[in-house]
Design an enzyme around this catalytic site. Structure first.
Site, PDB file in Angstrom:
ATOM      1  N   ASP A   1       0.760  -1.331   0.141  1.00 39.18           N
ATOM      2  CA  ASP A   1       0.048  -0.131  -0.046  1.00 39.18           C
ATOM      3  C   ASP A   1       0.717   1.290  -0.144  1.00 39.18           C
ATOM      4  OD1 ASP A   1      -2.322  -1.273  -0.050  1.00 39.18           O
ATOM      5  OD2 ASP A   1      -3.073  -0.636   1.804  1.00 39.18           O
TER       6      ASP A   1
ATOM      7  N   ASP B   1       8.281  -6.098   9.281  1.00 40.18           N
ATOM      8  CA  ASP B   1       9.363  -6.193  10.030  1.00 40.18           C
ATOM      9  C   ASP B   1       9.598  -7.309  10.688  1.00 40.18           C
ATOM     10  OD1 ASP B   1       7.430  -5.383  11.890  1.00 40.18           O
ATOM     11  OD2 ASP B   1       9.036  -5.121  13.519  1.00 40.18           O
TER      12      ASP B   1
ATOM     13  N   ASP C   1      -6.718  -7.201  14.109  1.00 43.39           N
ATOM     14  CA  ASP C   1      -6.443  -8.586  14.280  1.00 43.39           C
ATOM     15  C   ASP C   1      -6.969  -9.325  15.499  1.00 43.39           C
ATOM     16  OD1 ASP C   1      -5.020  -6.759  15.720  1.00 43.39           O
ATOM     17  OD2 ASP C   1      -2.775  -7.338  15.265  1.00 43.39           O
TER      18      ASP C   1
ATOM     19  N   ASP D   1       3.883  -8.894  10.114  1.00 42.91           N
ATOM     20  CA  ASP D   1       4.041  -7.686   9.641  1.00 42.91           C
ATOM     21  C   ASP D   1       5.438  -7.410   8.662  1.00 42.91           C
ATOM     22  OD1 ASP D   1       1.707  -6.875  10.987  1.00 42.91           O
ATOM     23  OD2 ASP D   1       2.599  -6.457  12.833  1.00 42.91           O
TER      24      ASP D   1
END
Length: 568
Positions: free
Chosen positions: A152, A213, A303, A211
């Site tokens: 995105d 990272d 989540d 995610d």
């Protein structure tokens, strides 16, 4: 004639002004008597009545509510600790409670299940190579899993870099898809939801979500998927976070202490007793996601929202603490503050939207509903944030101003000490930092209570504000023999030898970026209360008040965390 009339008019005004001035000067010579003593006595009487009827009862009520919530938090911590001790003492780990066999044994008969790996990204210039490289290094038959990079990014340079990286891995034979969409509707939840609409996802049975990272170990799928294959009632297998930059500064050490307790104790207890916890990093069964209604963007904790809805459909969750996913902690105070706002506002807002639905649910037991409503949401996401600031940063300091208010010793010393020691069990190696950690957590409670209240009231423009946590690429600092040793080996294996990002140059923050007025104000007030206690009240709180006030000032002047870098 007009000029004559104007002159006479001006003369008339001048005479009237002179007469008025003469009257004022004459009045000034008259003795004016104001009963200052009587006015002061009247004000003192009004304050005494207001103090007795309003202020003191209000502070007493606040202290009583704070003590009650403190006892709630203590009971929750004792229960969590007791469960974890029992699990370890009787060896009731995941492999004892659920069936697990190596995936190869089952695959010999039915073949490996198809797995989708999703990596949502947004301008992740500093970490995109490590996360994509870690996903591509997962051990699984190449034809049986798909890596989906959901980008995105609004920075065209970053988009090109991420797409080029995906093409590079695709040329090596990895089944990786680079997906973009025309808008950022729904933020991360919208990207994940959009990613499930592609045709190639129809053949997938499980989804591993990381995610930008996150760096899972290469055997992550081999260790998690068997639980889902052999136990159809499980919706999610959750791993534990392992932090690659926890030793960077005190800010990251404090975060490690808080999150280690969350994973090692809170999630372990939730998995063992209730088969539920908040989702962080793991593998989902796609049918469970569909059963729960898919991804929703109504809060900033998409989540947790999905996890709660899946739990209310009767699905079970499993936490496996010895499976770790490396990740990066925010090392700047600004990034950490934004993250904590999202983590505090989102759950409170979700609680407001689901509290009635939880109570009316017919699929789960009363025990599970009580845990979800009272323990998970009310105590864990609302009361804990509320009592920390109201009690330790407001009620105790203000109580020194009122001799009528006496807080019991157990509420000031014993209960807080036990809570602190229980939470410190998560990271024994940082036990020497426990006092500084508690003081910093109290400072952060200022932001958490504001976020929790805005989430509960669904008020303010930041309730659904999504600010991506700033990452500085600290994973690239990992050296062999540290938390990132596996990362270093993996990078060598896949020949990622080029620099991850351009060299960053530190800069001095401007004063309006560095100073935080709310912390400075609260810290000053607490220190003044400390001096009042030392000089007049003699309640003995001044040592705590001086330490806590100083902690607020240290944070307020920006001496926590690292300074954000900028490109040269």
């Amino acid at each position: 004639m007009g000029g004559v009339r104007g002159h006479s008019s001006a003369a008339g005004v001048s005479e009237e002004a002179a007469a008025a001035a003469a009257w004022v000067w004459a009045a000034a010579d008259l003795p004016v008597r104001v009963d200052w003593a009587g006015a002061a006595a009247q004000c003192a009487s009004l304050w005494a009545h207001a103090r007795a009827l309003l202020v003191v009862p209000a502070v007493r009520l606040l202290v009583a509510l704070s003590l009650a919530m403190t006892v709630m938090v203590l009971a929750e911590k004792l229960f969590v600790c007791a469960v974890c001790v029992a699990v370890r003492a009787f060896r009731l780990g995941p492999h004892r409670r659920y069936r697990w066999e190596p995936i190869a044994a089952a695959a010999a008969a039915v073949g490996y299940p198809v797995v989708l790996v999703q990596i949502p990204m947004y301008n992740e210039r500093e970490v995109y190579k490590l996360s994509i490289g870690a996903a591509c290094a997962l051990e699984w038959p190449p034809e049986r899993f798909v890596i989906q990079v959901l980008d995105d990014s609004t920075d065209p340079v970053v988009k090109d870099l991420v797409e080029t990286e995906c093409q590079r891995w695709k040329s090596k034979g990895v089944n990786i898809k680079y997906e973009v969409r025309g808008n950022r509707k729904g933020y991360k939840a919208g990207a994940l939801k959009e990613g499930l609409k592609h045709d190639y996802v129809a053949d997938c049975e499980y989804i591993a979500m990381f995610d930008a990272d996150f760096q899972p170990d290469s055997d992550f799928l081999l260790r998690t998927i068997p639980f889902l294959v052999h136990n159809p009632e499980i919706a999610l297998v959750q791993a534990r976070w392992k932090f690659v930059n926890s030793d960077e500064c005190l800010l990251t050490r404090f975060q490690e202490m808080s999150l280690d307790y969350h994973f090692k104790y809170e999630q372990e207890a939730g998995s063992s007793v209730y088969s539920f916890f908040g989702f962080n990093a793991g593998v989902w069964r796609i049918s469970a996601i569909d059963d729960a209604g898919g991804w929703k963007d109504r809060t900033t904790v998409e989540d947790m929202d999905l996890a709660v809805r899946a739990m209310l459909q009767g699905w079970k969750f499993l936490y496996v603490g010895d499976i770790k996913v490396k990740s990066e902690l925010p090392s700047t105070f600004k990034a950490y503050r934004f993250q904590q706002h999202r983590w505090s506002c989102g759950p409170a807002n979700l609680f407001k939207k689901m509290m009635v639905e939880i109570l009316e649910n017919k699929r789960v037991s009363l025990w599970s509903k009580i845990h979800l409503w009272y323990d998970f949401f009310f105590v864990g996401k609302v009361a804990a944030h509320t009592v920390t600031f109201i009690y330790y940063c407001f009620a105790i300091p203000v109580s020194v101003l009122f001799p009528e208010i006496q807080i019991p010793l157990w509420g000031v010393v014993y209960v807080p000490t036990v809570i602190t020691l229980l939470k410190a069990l998560g990271t024994p190696s940082s036990f020497h930092l426990v006092i500084l950690w508690v003081l910093f957590e109290n400072v952060m409670s200022l932001h958490r209570i504001k976020a929790a209240v805005s989430g509960l009231l669904d008020a303010g423009g930041r309730v659904n504000e999504w600010v991506v946590t700033e990452k500085l690429g600290d994973t690239s600092k990992a050296k062999p023999g540290t938390n990132g040793s596996d990362t270093a080996v993996k990078v060598i294996d896949v020949k990622l030898t080029e620099p991850l990002v351009p060299k960053l140059v530190k800069r001095r923050a401007r004063f309006w970026e560095r100073y935080h007025c709310s912390e400075l104000f609260v810290g000053t007030c607490i220190i003044l209360c400390g001096f009042y206690d030392l000089l007049f009240a003699n309640k003995g709180y001044y040592i705590f008040l001086f330490l806590q006030g100083t902690a607020f000032l240290v944070v307020g002047f920006g001496y926590v965390g690292t300074l954000p870098p900028c490109t040269a």
